[in-house]
Enzyme design. Structure first.
Site, PDB file in Angstrom:
ATOM      1  N   GLU A 138     -13.167  55.326 -27.764  1.00 48.41           N
ATOM      2  CA  GLU A 138     -13.234  53.966 -27.269  1.00 48.41           C
ATOM      3  C   GLU A 138     -12.270  52.985 -28.174  1.00 48.41           C
ATOM      4  OE1 GLU A 138     -12.851  50.623 -26.705  1.00 48.41           O
ATOM      5  OE2 GLU A 138     -14.932  50.389 -27.859  1.00 48.41           O
ATOM      6  N   LEU A 139     -11.072  52.961 -27.575  1.00 45.24           N
ATOM      7  CA  LEU A 139      -9.733  52.497 -28.471  1.00 45.24           C
ATOM      8  C   LEU A 139      -9.340  51.097 -28.129  1.00 45.24           C
ATOM      9  CD1 LEU A 139      -8.046  55.980 -27.906  1.00 45.24           C
ATOM     10  CD2 LEU A 139      -9.550  55.487 -29.887  1.00 45.24           C
TER      11      LEU A 139
ATOM     12  N   GLY B  55     -12.359  52.661 -32.341  1.00 48.59           N
ATOM     13  CA  GLY B  55     -11.441  52.164 -33.280  1.00 48.59           C
ATOM     14  C   GLY B  55     -10.126  52.015 -32.772  1.00 48.59           C
ATOM     15  N   SER B  56      -9.109  52.289 -33.564  1.00 44.16           N
ATOM     16  CA  SER B  56      -7.602  52.109 -33.177  1.00 44.16           C
ATOM     17  C   SER B  56      -6.937  53.209 -32.356  1.00 44.16           C
ATOM     18  CB  SER B  56      -6.548  51.555 -34.385  1.00 44.16           C
ATOM     19  OG  SER B  56      -6.672  52.897 -34.835  1.00 44.16           O
TER      20      SER B  56
ATOM     21  N   CYS C  46     -13.145  44.474 -28.454  1.00 45.11           N
ATOM     22  CA  CYS C  46     -12.236  45.393 -27.718  1.00 45.11           C
ATOM     23  C   CYS C  46     -11.840  44.964 -26.255  1.00 45.11           C
ATOM     24  CB  CYS C  46     -12.680  46.643 -27.341  1.00 45.11           C
ATOM     25  SG  CYS C  46     -12.954  47.606 -29.222  1.00 45.11           S
TER      26      CYS C  46
ATOM     27  N   GLU D 138      -2.529  45.297 -28.605  1.00 46.06           N
ATOM     28  CA  GLU D 138      -3.966  44.709 -28.724  1.00 46.06           C
ATOM     29  C   GLU D 138      -3.924  43.857 -30.156  1.00 46.06           C
ATOM     30  OE1 GLU D 138      -8.477  45.983 -28.818  1.00 46.06           O
ATOM     31  OE2 GLU D 138      -7.227  47.171 -30.266  1.00 46.06           O
TER      32      GLU D 138
END
Length: 499
Positions: A273-274, A253-254, A307, A401
């Site tokens: 996992e960002l 996520g964020s 992502c 992002e």
């Protein structure tokens, strides 16, 4: 009053789910799975079809007490799951894969309606989910140990070590909206492979595919108490983050949420996992047609909600104009619109609010001097593929992002300059370089701070067996079944004194 439910009195829950998911929607709030039981609650949330803006379904939301109960059932079932023999775990995973295939059309339809995913991408996600589960089954058989000779020093004479890997404990998995089925499989597949119970908290925007997956896992024979899939608001889920009954927490996520979770996770191991703002370097010695076609493919798949979606495109000066025009030609060929149409390439973003934020970022960049070459005007949640040219890499739009169908074109003079631009980001997930120069490729690989560098391809490339994760603000740990299994287990040694 809360009640345990199987989809309604007199109904076969799986048949009911299949029939309604393929129709116009669901009338009854969908229950969640808590320790293998289906539970309804008075707190519900609509699932909005991003393209139509209409409610497609309603799901029951878990409370803090529900999440704590799920943690308790997970902890209580750990002794059973950790002792499941390898052949049982593999059989369960093979059955899960077969059942996903059996329910392919239901899952594809669900992904289209709950997330606005275009049909071809939704079908691809189902295929990838099957592959992820099958790879997890293969890797379950590779959780092997080794024998260590401990007599390298006199004190170890007569002693032998037997090293193996064991699960850390129950798994807490939190997944985002963009790939709700396959990302769930990336956490659940390895969990089953190692013999760990799990609590999955899917995004409340796209919970339906995860709830179908829970039914599939239960039908495949995994111990019921080990299976919990509970949609819940973020504030409610906060209560479970520090729960010490979980051995591993896997979050996708964020960055703001992810790093905060890590700070509050306590002693448990954490994988994050960002995301990122993936960059691609296009050198003048590359194939311009191929590079441009790959940029278009990587920048707009899943409406840029990826992502590793191509965001920053750095083009060497001599070929900037040529590459720009080839990219724009590819963008003009994309079909934008109804995600249910098999020919649609780009559908809506997850919500009108998300599209509005992206549109505001575009306007801000234009005010600072960027040039709009394609797209830019949204309609509801639908933002057409957008290309901004002549973007200064210091602009805010380049530094964060976007998670939107937007690519940014920037020129560079030397490979060293391009590498500096790539590394100026706080993120470091994946990057790409198009070049036939071994010197440039080696320089980029050695200098760019990312989890993976793709040569003559886009950073959006991912196959499910590869290690996947980043550095810097993009997170810690690696996914991909083999590597997730490593994250979910710990080495344990037996020492024998052969007296």
């Amino acid at each position: 009053m809360q009640s345990i439910s199987s989809g309604g009195p007199g109904r076969n829950p799986d048949l009911f789910y299949s029939q309604t998911i393929l129709s116009s929607g669901m009338d009854d709030p969908q229950p969640f799975c808590l320790g293998g039981r289906w539970k309804s609650s008075p707190d519900t949330s609509p699932v909005i079809n991003p393209y139509t803006g209409k409610t497609f379904a309603t799901v029951c939301l878990g409370s803090q007490s529900d999440l704590l109960a799920a943690a308790a059932t997970a902890a209580g079932s750990f002794q059973e799951t950790r002792t499941l023999p390898l052949y049982t775990r593999k059989k369960i995973l093979h059955t899960i894969a077969a059942l996903i295939e059996e329910r392919r059309e239901e899952l594809v339809s669900t992904l289209i309606h709950e997330g606005g995913k275009v049909r071809k991408v939704a079908d691809g996600e189902v295929s990838r989910a099957i592959e992820t589960i099958m790879i997890s089954a293969e890797e379950a058989g590779q959780i092997t140990g080794k024998i260590l000779s401990l007599d390298r020093t006199p004190g170890g004479k007569g002693h032998t070590g037997y090293l193996t890997r064991v699960p850390l404990g129950p798994i807490l998995a939190i997944t985002p909206f963009n790939y709700p089925l396959n990302l769930a499989c990336h956490k659940i597949g390895p969990a089953i492979a190692v013999g760990a119970p799990f609590l999955l908290k899917p995004a409340t925007a796209t919970p339906l595919s995860s709830l179908i997956l829970a039914r599939i896992i239960l039908a495949a024979g995994y111990p019921k108490e080990a299976v919990s899939v509970v949609p819940a608001p973020g504030k409610v889920a906060d209560s479970i983050i520090s729960d010490e009954r979980f051995g591993y927490l896997s979050f996708t996520g964020s960055p703001d949420v992810g790093w905060d979770i890590k700070n509050r996770a306590g002693r448990k191991k954490v994988g994050l996992e960002l995301g990122g703002n993936a960059a691609v370097i296009i050198c003048s010695d590359s194939d311009p047609d191929y590079a441009a076609s790959r940029i278009v493919a990587g920048g707009f798949v899943n409406a840029g909600q990826n992502c590793v979606s191509v965001q920053r495109v750095l083009i060497e000066d001599p070929v900037y104009a040529e590459i720009e025009e080839k990219i724009l030609s590819g963008v003009r060929a994309l079909k934008v619109g109804d995600p249910a149409d098999p020919d649609t390439d780009v559908g809506p973003m997850i919500s009108a609010d998300a599209a509005t934020i992206a549109e505001e970022s575009i306007r801000s960049a234009l005010l600072r001097g960027a040039r709009l070459s394609a797209g830019g005007e949204r309609t509801g949640a639908l933002l057409p593929p957008t290309v901004l040219s002549d973007v200064d890499p210091t602009f805010e739009i380049s530094c964060r992002e976007l998670f939107a169908p937007i690519i940014l074109l920037t020129s560079f003079e030397t490979v060293d300059e391009a590498i500096r631009i790539v590394n100026s980001s706080t993120y470091g997930l994946q990057a790409g370089i198009f070049s036939d120069s071994l010197r440039a490729i080696r320089k980029a690989f050695n200098a760019i701070d990312v989890g993976a560098l793709l040569v003559n391809d886009i950073p959006t490339f991912r196959v499910d067996e590869m290690p996947y994760g980043g550095v810097k603000g993009s997170g810690i740990g690696r996914e991909g079944p083999k590597y997730a299994i490593r994250e979910m287990t710990v080495e344990k040694m037996l020492v024998m004194n052969e007296r």
